[in-house]
Design a protein around this motif. Structure first.
Motif, PDB file in Angstrom:
ATOM      1  N   ARG A   1      -9.443   0.318 -35.536  1.00  0.00           N
ATOM      2  CA  ARG A   1      -9.643   1.158 -34.358  1.00  0.00           C
ATOM      3  C   ARG A   1      -8.286   1.455 -33.716  1.00  0.00           C
ATOM      4  O   ARG A   1      -7.587   0.534 -33.285  1.00  0.00           O
ATOM      5  CB  ARG A   1     -10.573   0.461 -33.372  1.00  0.00           C
ATOM      6  CG  ARG A   1     -11.990   0.333 -33.897  1.00  0.00           C
ATOM      7  CD  ARG A   1     -12.860  -0.504 -32.987  1.00  0.00           C
ATOM      8  NE  ARG A   1     -12.437  -1.900 -32.960  1.00  0.00           N
ATOM      9  CZ  ARG A   1     -12.699  -2.775 -33.914  1.00  0.00           C
ATOM     10  NH1 ARG A   1     -13.350  -2.406 -34.998  1.00  0.00           N
ATOM     11  NH2 ARG A   1     -12.300  -4.025 -33.816  1.00  0.00           N
ATOM     12  N   LEU A   2      -7.940   2.717 -33.660  1.00  0.00           N
ATOM     13  CA  LEU A   2      -6.673   3.145 -33.075  1.00  0.00           C
ATOM     14  C   LEU A   2      -6.925   3.861 -31.756  1.00  0.00           C
ATOM     15  O   LEU A   2      -7.883   4.631 -31.632  1.00  0.00           O
ATOM     16  CB  LEU A   2      -5.929   4.089 -34.029  1.00  0.00           C
ATOM     17  CG  LEU A   2      -5.555   3.532 -35.406  1.00  0.00           C
ATOM     18  CD1 LEU A   2      -4.836   4.608 -36.215  1.00  0.00           C
ATOM     19  CD2 LEU A   2      -4.681   2.293 -35.268  1.00  0.00           C
ATOM     20  N   LYS A   3      -6.050   3.619 -30.789  1.00  0.00           N
ATOM     21  CA  LYS A   3      -6.202   4.262 -29.486  1.00  0.00           C
ATOM     22  C   LYS A   3      -4.825   4.413 -28.855  1.00  0.00           C
ATOM     23  O   LYS A   3      -3.998   3.504 -28.906  1.00  0.00           O
ATOM     24  CB  LYS A   3      -7.101   3.419 -28.581  1.00  0.00           C
ATOM     25  CG  LYS A   3      -7.367   4.028 -27.207  1.00  0.00           C
ATOM     26  CD  LYS A   3      -8.194   3.097 -26.344  1.00  0.00           C
ATOM     27  CE  LYS A   3      -9.595   2.943 -26.898  1.00  0.00           C
ATOM     28  NZ  LYS A   3     -10.461   2.146 -25.972  1.00  0.00           N
TER      29      LYS A   3
ATOM     30  N   TYR B   1      -4.790  11.092 -20.693  1.00  0.00           N
ATOM     31  CA  TYR B   1      -5.782  11.253 -21.752  1.00  0.00           C
ATOM     32  C   TYR B   1      -5.726  10.072 -22.730  1.00  0.00           C
ATOM     33  O   TYR B   1      -4.700   9.400 -22.860  1.00  0.00           O
ATOM     34  CB  TYR B   1      -5.543  12.555 -22.517  1.00  0.00           C
ATOM     35  CG  TYR B   1      -5.708  13.791 -21.657  1.00  0.00           C
ATOM     36  CD1 TYR B   1      -6.918  14.456 -21.597  1.00  0.00           C
ATOM     37  CD2 TYR B   1      -4.644  14.265 -20.888  1.00  0.00           C
ATOM     38  CE1 TYR B   1      -7.075  15.584 -20.801  1.00  0.00           C
ATOM     39  CE2 TYR B   1      -4.789  15.394 -20.083  1.00  0.00           C
ATOM     40  CZ  TYR B   1      -6.014  16.035 -20.049  1.00  0.00           C
ATOM     41  OH  TYR B   1      -6.174  17.136 -19.251  1.00  0.00           O
ATOM     42  N   VAL B   2      -6.861   9.862 -23.394  1.00  0.00           N
ATOM     43  CA  VAL B   2      -6.967   8.812 -24.412  1.00  0.00           C
ATOM     44  C   VAL B   2      -7.394   9.448 -25.724  1.00  0.00           C
ATOM     45  O   VAL B   2      -8.428  10.116 -25.794  1.00  0.00           O
ATOM     46  CB  VAL B   2      -7.980   7.728 -24.014  1.00  0.00           C
ATOM     47  CG1 VAL B   2      -8.070   6.671 -25.108  1.00  0.00           C
ATOM     48  CG2 VAL B   2      -7.617   7.094 -22.694  1.00  0.00           C
ATOM     49  N   ALA B   3      -6.586   9.243 -26.744  1.00  0.00           N
ATOM     50  CA  ALA B   3      -6.938   9.709 -28.092  1.00  0.00           C
ATOM     51  C   ALA B   3      -7.315   8.496 -28.930  1.00  0.00           C
ATOM     52  O   ALA B   3      -6.627   7.474 -28.897  1.00  0.00           O
ATOM     53  CB  ALA B   3      -5.764  10.457 -28.724  1.00  0.00           C
ATOM     54  N   SER B   4      -8.407   8.584 -29.689  1.00  0.00           N
ATOM     55  CA  SER B   4      -8.855   7.447 -30.498  1.00  0.00           C
ATOM     56  C   SER B   4      -9.371   7.934 -31.845  1.00  0.00           C
ATOM     57  O   SER B   4      -9.781   9.084 -32.001  1.00  0.00           O
ATOM     58  CB  SER B   4      -9.949   6.663 -29.773  1.00  0.00           C
ATOM     59  OG  SER B   4     -11.077   7.484 -29.549  1.00  0.00           O
ATOM     60  N   GLN B   5      -9.337   7.029 -32.794  1.00  0.00           N
ATOM     61  CA  GLN B   5      -9.777   7.338 -34.149  1.00  0.00           C
ATOM     62  C   GLN B   5     -10.068   6.054 -34.909  1.00  0.00           C
ATOM     63  O   GLN B   5      -9.447   5.024 -34.653  1.00  0.00           O
ATOM     64  CB  GLN B   5      -8.684   8.123 -34.889  1.00  0.00           C
ATOM     65  CG  GLN B   5      -9.042   8.523 -36.305  1.00  0.00           C
ATOM     66  CD  GLN B   5      -7.981   9.402 -36.928  1.00  0.00           C
ATOM     67  OE1 GLN B   5      -8.198  10.571 -37.208  1.00  0.00           O
ATOM     68  NE2 GLN B   5      -6.795   8.851 -37.155  1.00  0.00           N
ATOM     69  N   ASN B   6     -11.021   6.110 -35.815  1.00  0.00           N
ATOM     70  CA  ASN B   6     -11.342   4.976 -36.667  1.00  0.00           C
ATOM     71  C   ASN B   6     -10.830   5.218 -38.081  1.00  0.00           C
ATOM     72  O   ASN B   6     -10.994   6.308 -38.619  1.00  0.00           O
ATOM     73  CB  ASN B   6     -12.851   4.737 -36.719  1.00  0.00           C
ATOM     74  CG  ASN B   6     -13.418   4.300 -35.392  1.00  0.00           C
ATOM     75  OD1 ASN B   6     -12.708   3.774 -34.539  1.00  0.00           O
ATOM     76  ND2 ASN B   6     -14.701   4.522 -35.202  1.00  0.00           N
TER      77      ASN B   6
END
Length: 239
Positions: free
Chosen positions: A49-51, A108-113
């Protein structure tokens, strides 16, 4: 004409009665045969999990993309051979902070799995964990499962054992209840794909301090998992 109609009615009533009696005389035993095989999982899945937060949405997104590319490059440069890297759930949202019943937007928050699938976990899993531990502020978990290829290998065996189980159950019922002339009336097999029950490893990993990483290596001992199948069989008995 009335006599003809009356005769037809009598014949129809007679046929209906015979059919009803015939169905009433049919005797059935319905059983469900089941099978189960326990095997070691042959596949490991690492979910990362990246954020990233930034005041601008573009900056948050760029930082996230940079981190993803770094991890991908690290995996390519490692000694890991058989792996598949996929991404999902890419989002960029307002970083809304709630305090004492009020809210405030702060960037802002950017996230990706990321998902890393290993087809040879015995050799590659520790290597991948070591690669991920080099990255700060990321979390990941490890799960073990049975691959589709492995499940297909046991497909015929599972069905055969389920059918034997159905036969044994029906024979036990017939023997206990003194029933004769047992034979198969119908078989209902809804799926030829065994059901799998993956058991995730109950552990998560964060970045490991370099001093600890030098002394300790993560160890994994996945539990056996189950492949199951079932089939419904109806047996008839009696004359």
């Amino acid at each position: 004409m009335k006599k003809v109609l009356l005769i037809i009615a009598v014949i129809w009533t007679g046929c209906t009665t015979v059919n009803a009696q015939s169905k009433a005389s049919e005797h059935h035993i319905a059983v469900t045969g089941k099978s189960e095989i326990s095997i070691k999982p042959d596949e490991a899945i690492i979910n990362v999990r990246l954020k990233n937060k930034a005041m601008k949405a573009s900056d948050a997104s760029a930082m996230l993309n940079k981190k993803t590319n770094e991890i991908e490059a690290q995996l390519k440069n490692s000694k890991v051979k058989d792996y598949e890297l996929t991404t999902s759930n890419y989002t960029v949202n307002v970083n809304r902070i709630y305090t004492k019943g009020t809210s405030k937007d702060s960037g802002y928050v950017a996230s990706q799995n990321l998902k890393v699938t290993l087809s040879n976990p015995l050799e590659d899993l520790v290597k991948v964990v070591e690669v991920l531990n080099k990255n700060e502020k990321i979390m990941f978990d490890v799960n073990f499962s049975i691959s589709e290829k492995m499940a297909e290998k046991y497909e015929a065996q599972l069905l055969e054992e389920a059918l034997h189980d159905a036969r044994e159950k029906a024979e036990l019922i017939a023997s206990t209840m003194s029933l004769d002339h047992l034979s198969v009336a119908s078989i209902n097999y809804s799926s030829n794909t065994p059901i799998t029950f993956p058991r995730p490893v109950q552990m998560q990993y964060m970045r490991v301090e370099k001093s600890m990483a030098a002394d300790q290596e993560p160890s994994f001992s996945p539990e056996e998992q189950k492949l199951t199948d079932e089939v419904n069989v109806i047996f008839s008995f009696g004359d």
